[in-house]
Design a protein around this motif. Structure first.
Motif, short mmCIF file in Angstrom:
data_model
loop_
_atom_site.label_atom_id
_atom_site.label_comp_id
_atom_site.label_asym_id
_atom_site.label_seq_id
_atom_site.Cartn_x
_atom_site.Cartn_y
_atom_site.Cartn_z
N UNK A 180 0.84 -1.20 0.00
CA UNK A 180 0.00 0.00 0.00
C UNK A 180 0.87 1.25 0.00
N UNK A 181 1.91 1.26 0.84
CA UNK A 181 2.87 2.37 0.87
C UNK A 181 3.45 2.63 -0.50
N UNK A 182 3.88 1.54 -1.10
CA UNK A 182 4.53 1.59 -2.40
C UNK A 182 3.57 2.15 -3.45
N UNK A 183 2.34 1.64 -3.45
CA UNK A 183 1.34 2.09 -4.41
C UNK A 183 0.98 3.56 -4.16
N UNK A 184 0.91 3.92 -2.88
CA UNK A 184 0.52 5.27 -2.49
C UNK A 184 1.46 6.29 -3.12
N UNK A 185 2.77 6.03 -2.97
CA UNK A 185 3.81 6.92 -3.49
C UNK A 185 3.54 7.36 -4.93
N UNK A 186 3.27 6.39 -5.79
CA UNK A 186 3.11 6.73 -7.19
C UNK A 186 1.69 7.16 -7.53
N UNK A 187 0.70 6.63 -6.81
CA UNK A 187 -0.69 6.93 -7.16
C UNK A 187 -1.13 8.35 -6.79
N UNK A 188 -0.52 8.93 -5.76
CA UNK A 188 -0.99 10.24 -5.31
C UNK A 188 -0.29 11.40 -6.02
N UNK A 189 0.69 11.09 -6.84
CA UNK A 189 1.41 12.15 -7.55
C UNK A 189 0.46 13.00 -8.38
N UNK A 190 0.60 14.33 -8.25
CA UNK A 190 -0.24 15.27 -8.99
C UNK A 190 -1.74 15.12 -8.72
N UNK A 191 -2.08 14.66 -7.54
CA UNK A 191 -3.48 14.60 -7.15
C UNK A 191 -3.65 15.44 -5.88
N UNK A 192 -4.89 15.55 -5.43
CA UNK A 192 -5.17 16.32 -4.22
C UNK A 192 -4.54 15.68 -2.97
N UNK A 193 -4.11 14.43 -3.12
CA UNK A 193 -3.52 13.72 -1.98
C UNK A 193 -2.00 13.78 -1.95
#
Ligand SMILES: [Zn+2]
Length: 113
Positions: free
Chosen positions: A44-57
């Motif tokens: 989840x940590x790993x996915x979080x790093x890339x998934x939140x780029x350029x988003x509100x998160x």
């Protein structure tokens, strides 16, 4: 990866909420994750790093609230904590359990700015 799609749906929900409340970004987000939700926290940590780029998160502080799994025996009605989905009742040994909590996977709250 399973965790990546989980994070993507969290991002989607966060984007919607930010729009709904006419905010700009998310300052912090609390996630509730049950022990039986099947989420690997490292993945989840790993996915979080890339998934939140350029988003509100992108800069959001993330808090994870773990929920221990609890089940109720359908045979003798006792309630107890379980580690696995197919544990048996510690009192009577029956495998007929109703999961009371531990499968949660949701956003508990968000602070938006
Ligand atoms: Zn029982």
């Amino acid at each position: 990866m399973h965790e990546f799609s989980i994070v993507m749906s969290i991002v989607e929900t966060a984007e919607e909420k930010v729009k709904e409340y006419q905010a700009h970004s998310v300052e912090s987000i609390d996630l509730v994750i049950g022990d039986l939700a099947g989420v690997d926290c490292h993945a989840l940590d790993f996915a979080w790093e890339s998934a939140v780029k350029n988003t509100v998160l992108q800069t959001a502080k993330r808090n994870i609230i773990h929920v221990p799994a609890r089940a109720k025996c359908l045979e003798c009605d006792c309630e107890f904590e379980i580690k696995e989905l197919f544990d048996v009742c510690p009192l009577c040994g029956e495998p007929l359990l109703q999961i009371m909590q531990g499968k949660e996977l949701q956003i508990k709250s968000m602070i938006m700015t």
